[in-house]
Enzyme design. Structure first.
Site, mmCIF file in Angstrom:
data_model
loop_
_atom_site.group_PDB
_atom_site.id
_atom_site.type_symbol
_atom_site.label_atom_id
_atom_site.label_comp_id
_atom_site.label_asym_id
_atom_site.label_seq_id
_atom_site.Cartn_x
_atom_site.Cartn_y
_atom_site.Cartn_z
ATOM 1 N N SER A 245 0.841 -1.196 0.000
ATOM 2 C CA SER A 245 0.000 0.000 0.000
ATOM 3 C C SER A 245 0.877 1.247 0.000
ATOM 4 O O SER A 245 2.029 1.209 0.462
ATOM 5 C CB SER A 245 -0.888 -0.003 1.252
ATOM 6 O OG SER A 245 -1.492 1.249 1.472
ATOM 7 N N TYR B 110 -1.688 -0.055 10.074
ATOM 8 C CA TYR B 110 -1.732 -0.742 8.787
ATOM 9 C C TYR B 110 -0.514 -0.380 7.941
ATOM 10 O O TYR B 110 0.128 -1.254 7.346
ATOM 11 C CB TYR B 110 -3.016 -0.337 8.051
ATOM 12 C CG TYR B 110 -3.194 -0.973 6.690
ATOM 13 C CD1 TYR B 110 -3.703 -2.257 6.573
ATOM 14 C CD2 TYR B 110 -2.872 -0.280 5.525
ATOM 15 C CE1 TYR B 110 -3.885 -2.839 5.327
ATOM 16 C CE2 TYR B 110 -3.041 -0.848 4.286
ATOM 17 C CZ TYR B 110 -3.556 -2.129 4.183
ATOM 18 O OH TYR B 110 -3.719 -2.704 2.940
#
Length: 228
Positions: A134, A147
Site C-alpha cells: 500500500s 496498517y
C-alpha cells in the site's frame, strides 16, 4: 498448466486476479476467511479451470501448510493478498490497542512470510511472489500507522527475500485505491464510487507477471493514468 496460490481470493483484487488467471488456464489454489464467499468464487472459477478452495486464516500455520500441500509441486505464482485493516476508522498510534496491532502484524507480515517459507521448496525457478502492499507503507498518513507500518515491514521482507533468492521474482505491488470493501471500511463516511474496481487494476498486474521484470516494489498504474 501454470499453478498459483492466491490468498484473500473471495472478493476484491484477489478474486479479480483469480478470474483473469482462470481465463488463461491457470490451476488455482485459493484461500479466504469466509467459507461461503470462497465456495461461491470457486464454483464460478471451476467452470474455467481446476480450482482448490480452502477456507481459513492465513495467520494459522496449519492452514498455510494445507494451502501449499493442495497446490502441489511446481508452483509458478504465490500472491499474498489476504490482509486486515485493523480498527475502522483507523486510530492514532498513541491510542492504538496493542493486541489489535499484534493481529494486524500477524496477518499482514508474519503470515505472508510464513506462507513463502512453506512454499519455497515447491516454487519453480523464476516463480513470482506478489506481496500486496500500500502507499501507506511509504507515506505518513495520520491514523494509518498500524496498517501502514505492517505494509512497510512487508515491503522490507520482500526486498530482503529478493536479495536472498535471486532465482525467484519478489514483487511488493501497490495497487492504489480501489472500490473494495476494505477501502470502504477505511473511509466509512466517504463515497468511494470514483475509485476504480479491482478488475481495472488487474491488467497492469498481469503485465508485471507476464514480463521478466526484476524483483522490486511496483505501483500498478490506474486506468486514468494510462488513458483508459
Amino acid at each position: 498448466m501454470p499453478n498459483a496460490i492466491i490468498t484473500g481470493a473471495s472478493r476484491g483484487l484477489g478474486l479479480a486476479l483469480a478470474r483473469a488467471l482462470a481465463a488463461d488456464g491457470w490451476r488455482l489454489t485459493l484461500d479466504a476467511r469466509t467459507a461461503a464467499d470462497l465456495e461461491r468464487a470457486a464454483r464460478e472459477l471451476g467452470r474455467l479451470t481446476e480450482v482448490v478452495a480452502l477456507p481459513g486464516d492465513v495467520a494459522d500455520a496449519a492452514h498455510r501448510r494445507a494451502l501449499v500441500a493442495a497446490a502441489g509441486k511446481d508452483i509458478n505464482l504465490l500472491v499474498n493478498n489476504a490482509s486486515v485493516l485493523g480498527p475502522s476508522p483507523q486510530p492514532a498510534l498513541a491510542e492504538y490497542p496493542l493486541d489489535v496491532l499484534e493481529r494486524v502484524y500477524r496477518v499482514n507480515v508474519l503470515a505472508p512470510l510464513g506462507l513463502i517459507q512453506t512454499a519455497l521448496p515447491r516454487l519453480r525457478l523464476g516463480a513470482a511472489i506478489v506481496n500486496v502492499t500500500s502507499d501507506a507503507a511509504v507515506e505518513d498518513y495520520p491514523g494509518w500507522g498500524g496498517y501502514g507500518s505492517s505494509k512497510a515491514a512487508l515491503d522490507q521482507l520482500t526486498a530482503t527475500l529478493a536479495a536472498e533468492h535471486p532465482g525467484l521474482r519478489f514483487y511488493a505491488v501497490d495497487p492504489g485505491d480501489m472500490r473494495t470493501r476494505m477501502h470502504q471500511e477505511a473511509f466509512p463516511d466517504q463515497d468511494i464510487s470514483d475509485r476504480p474496481l479491482p478488475e481495472a487494476i488487474v491488467p497492469g498486474l498481469l503485465e508485471l507477471l507476464r514480463q521478466p521484470h526484476p524483483s522490486g516494489r511496483y505501483r500498478v498504474p490506474h486506468p486514468a493514468e494510462v488513458g483508459a
